[in-house]
Design a protein around this motif. Structure first.
Motif, PDB file in Angstrom:
ATOM      1  N   CYS A 166      11.166  39.809  -4.605  1.00  0.00           N
ATOM      2  CA  CYS A 166      12.114  40.801  -4.080  1.00  0.00           C
ATOM      3  C   CYS A 166      12.755  41.580  -5.232  1.00  0.00           C
ATOM      4  O   CYS A 166      13.956  41.876  -5.212  1.00  0.00           O
ATOM      5  CB  CYS A 166      13.199  40.121  -3.242  1.00  0.00           C
ATOM      6  SG  CYS A 166      12.583  39.138  -1.862  1.00  0.00           S
ATOM      7  N   ARG A 167      11.957  41.901  -6.246  1.00  0.00           N
ATOM      8  CA  ARG A 167      12.498  42.490  -7.469  1.00  0.00           C
ATOM      9  C   ARG A 167      12.612  44.008  -7.425  1.00  0.00           C
ATOM     10  O   ARG A 167      12.943  44.629  -8.441  1.00  0.00           O
ATOM     11  CB  ARG A 167      11.634  42.089  -8.660  1.00  0.00           C
ATOM     12  CG  ARG A 167      11.688  40.602  -9.006  1.00  0.00           C
ATOM     13  CD  ARG A 167      10.748  40.284 -10.153  1.00  0.00           C
ATOM     14  NE  ARG A 167       9.362  40.533  -9.769  1.00  0.00           N
ATOM     15  CZ  ARG A 167       8.435  41.064 -10.587  1.00  0.00           C
ATOM     16  NH1 ARG A 167       8.764  41.393 -11.817  1.00  0.00           N
ATOM     17  NH2 ARG A 167       7.204  41.242 -10.155  1.00  0.00           N
ATOM     18  N   GLY A 168      12.344  44.635  -6.303  1.00  0.00           N
ATOM     19  CA  GLY A 168      12.473  46.078  -6.241  1.00  0.00           C
ATOM     20  C   GLY A 168      11.539  46.769  -7.200  1.00  0.00           C
ATOM     21  O   GLY A 168      10.350  46.433  -7.308  1.00  0.00           O
ATOM     22  N   LEU A 169      12.063  47.741  -7.942  1.00  0.00           N
ATOM     23  CA  LEU A 169      11.225  48.524  -8.847  1.00  0.00           C
ATOM     24  C   LEU A 169      10.639  47.705  -9.984  1.00  0.00           C
ATOM     25  O   LEU A 169       9.638  48.101 -10.585  1.00  0.00           O
ATOM     26  CB  LEU A 169      12.031  49.693  -9.418  1.00  0.00           C
ATOM     27  CG  LEU A 169      12.313  50.830  -8.423  1.00  0.00           C
ATOM     28  CD1 LEU A 169      13.309  51.805  -9.013  1.00  0.00           C
ATOM     29  CD2 LEU A 169      11.027  51.545  -8.038  1.00  0.00           C
ATOM     30  N   SER A 170      11.217  46.551 -10.283  1.00  0.00           N
ATOM     31  CA  SER A 170      10.665  45.700 -11.336  1.00  0.00           C
ATOM     32  C   SER A 170       9.302  45.139 -10.957  1.00  0.00           C
ATOM     33  O   SER A 170       8.586  44.618 -11.809  1.00  0.00           O
ATOM     34  CB  SER A 170      11.629  44.548 -11.645  1.00  0.00           C
ATOM     35  OG  SER A 170      12.845  45.038 -12.168  1.00  0.00           O
ATOM     36  N   LEU A 175       2.812  45.662  -7.688  1.00  0.00           N
ATOM     37  CA  LEU A 175       2.787  46.212  -6.329  1.00  0.00           C
ATOM     38  C   LEU A 175       2.638  47.722  -6.407  1.00  0.00           C
ATOM     39  O   LEU A 175       3.567  48.437  -6.794  1.00  0.00           O
ATOM     40  CB  LEU A 175       4.073  45.833  -5.601  1.00  0.00           C
ATOM     41  CG  LEU A 175       4.138  46.094  -4.097  1.00  0.00           C
ATOM     42  CD1 LEU A 175       3.057  45.316  -3.364  1.00  0.00           C
ATOM     43  CD2 LEU A 175       5.512  45.725  -3.556  1.00  0.00           C
ATOM     44  N   ALA A 176       1.477  48.198  -6.046  1.00  0.00           N
ATOM     45  CA  ALA A 176       1.194  49.629  -6.157  1.00  0.00           C
ATOM     46  C   ALA A 176       1.938  50.416  -5.082  1.00  0.00           C
ATOM     47  O   ALA A 176       2.242  49.907  -4.006  1.00  0.00           O
ATOM     48  CB  ALA A 176      -0.310  49.871  -6.040  1.00  0.00           C
ATOM     49  N   GLY A 177       2.191  51.673  -5.385  1.00  0.00           N
ATOM     50  CA  GLY A 177       2.730  52.586  -4.384  1.00  0.00           C
ATOM     51  C   GLY A 177       4.229  52.717  -4.351  1.00  0.00           C
ATOM     52  O   GLY A 177       4.762  53.490  -3.532  1.00  0.00           O
ATOM     53  N   LEU A 178       4.952  52.007  -5.206  1.00  0.00           N
ATOM     54  CA  LEU A 178       6.405  52.134  -5.221  1.00  0.00           C
ATOM     55  C   LEU A 178       6.835  53.345  -6.032  1.00  0.00           C
ATOM     56  O   LEU A 178       6.241  53.665  -7.070  1.00  0.00           O
ATOM     57  CB  LEU A 178       7.052  50.886  -5.818  1.00  0.00           C
ATOM     58  CG  LEU A 178       7.154  49.643  -4.946  1.00  0.00           C
ATOM     59  CD1 LEU A 178       7.777  48.514  -5.752  1.00  0.00           C
ATOM     60  CD2 LEU A 178       7.963  49.917  -3.691  1.00  0.00           C
TER      61      LEU A 178
END
Length: 314
Positions: A166-170, A175-178
């Motif tokens: 649940c690290r968001g942008l980190s 995780l692609a696509g953020l």
């Protein structure tokens, strides 16, 4: 054992849903005092207002947020949301009404006496609520400790068991696509002005909301900037938010500016928060501007799946 990475609203909600089912849970965050974008949120539990731009699944899932938070943290206020527009922007009020549901026409001065005579018409979303995000995050931390969870802050401790990321942008490396969406806010003190509920001021260029945070305190936010640039709030955003606050009521021109803040929020291309099963990790991410609204629904969905309360989605 479940290892939840990240102690923002997504991580703490996920850990809570798991711990409440009797699971062994640890929360790991490299910051000794985790804040991030969750710290600068408005704390509005406003699924119907968000329906102006959000898809229906956010509106539907978000309706459970008020009761979820109220059952776990103090200070959830169901005073509704008031939406107004300056006289020259009355077309914006009509557009907002057509794009949303769960509202009724209202004289703003009846709900908020300090706004009497300033706005001829408004929309009232009676079933919406709000909370203080910082108090809510601390209450979830305390609840997790009571439930026997371990909180490892200020460390890169090695996770154990099933990892819930649940690290968001980190998490962009895995995780692609953020993408990043920057939100900015002000905290004002104005002892001669009173609001009982969040007020959304519609404006074609910089719509904003003002949320009461206790006697004389008001959070004003939030700009939506498509950028990866982190750091302090910009002077332009301060001026726009202060201008919007002044448009709500001239008394706010005399308010003391006691805090500014900015945070980068993670979002997918469609702005829909989701759970992603990838490799040996499960991600909760892309909460966009819906963190406090959607984190409970995602957390419960995750826990129901892991405890086989519902079938695993294909």
């Amino acid at each position: 054992m479940f290892s939840v990475l990240g102690a923002g609203v997504a991580g703490l909600c996920a850990a809570t849903a798991l711990a409440e089912r009797g699971a062994r849970v640890e929360v790991i965050d490299p910051s000794p005092d985790p804040t991030g974008a969750s710290w600068y949120a408005g704390g509005m539990l406003a699924p119907f207002c968000e329906g102006e731009a959000a898809p229906q699944e956010v509106v539907v899932a978000g309706q459970a947020a008020r009761d979820w938070w109220a059952a776990r943290v103090p200070g959830v206020l169901t005073h509704g949301t008031l939406v107004v527009a300056p006289p020259r922007d009355q077309a914006e009020l009509g557009r907002f009404a057509r794009a949303t549901q769960g509202h009724a026409p209202v004289d703003p001065g009846v709900l908020e006496p300090d706004l009497a005579g300033r706005f001829a018409r408004g929309l009232f979303f009676a079933d919406e609520a709000h909370l203080d995000p910082r108090a809510a995050l601390q209450a979830l931390r305390d609840r997790l400790l009571t439930l026997g969870a371990e909180l490892h802050f200020g460390t890169d401790a090695r996770p154990r068991g099933q990892v819930i990321d649940c690290r968001g942008l980190s998490a962009r490396g895995e995780l692609a696509g953020l993408r990043a969406v920057r939100g900015e806010m002000l905290l004002l003190r104005c002892d001669g002005f009173h609001l009982h509920r969040p007020v959304r001021l519609l404006h074609p260029r910089f719509p904003c909301y003002i949320v009461p945070r206790g006697p004389g305190l008001f959070m004003v936010g939030a700009t939506m900037i498509e950028t990866d640039q982190d750091g302090p709030i910009t002077a332009r955003s301060v001026m726009e938010l202060l201008s919007a606050a002044y448009a709500l009521h001239p008394a706010l021109a005399e308010a003391a500016l006691i805090e500014t803040g900015a945070g980068l929020r993670p979002a997918f291309a469609d702005n829909i928060p989701r759970i992603v099963h990838q490799g040996d990790r499960i991600f909760i991410n892309g909460l966009y501007r819906h963190g406090y609204l959607m984190a409970p629904a995602l957390a419960e969905r995750l826990a129901q799946t892991l405890f086989q309360e519902v079938p695993l989605a294909s």
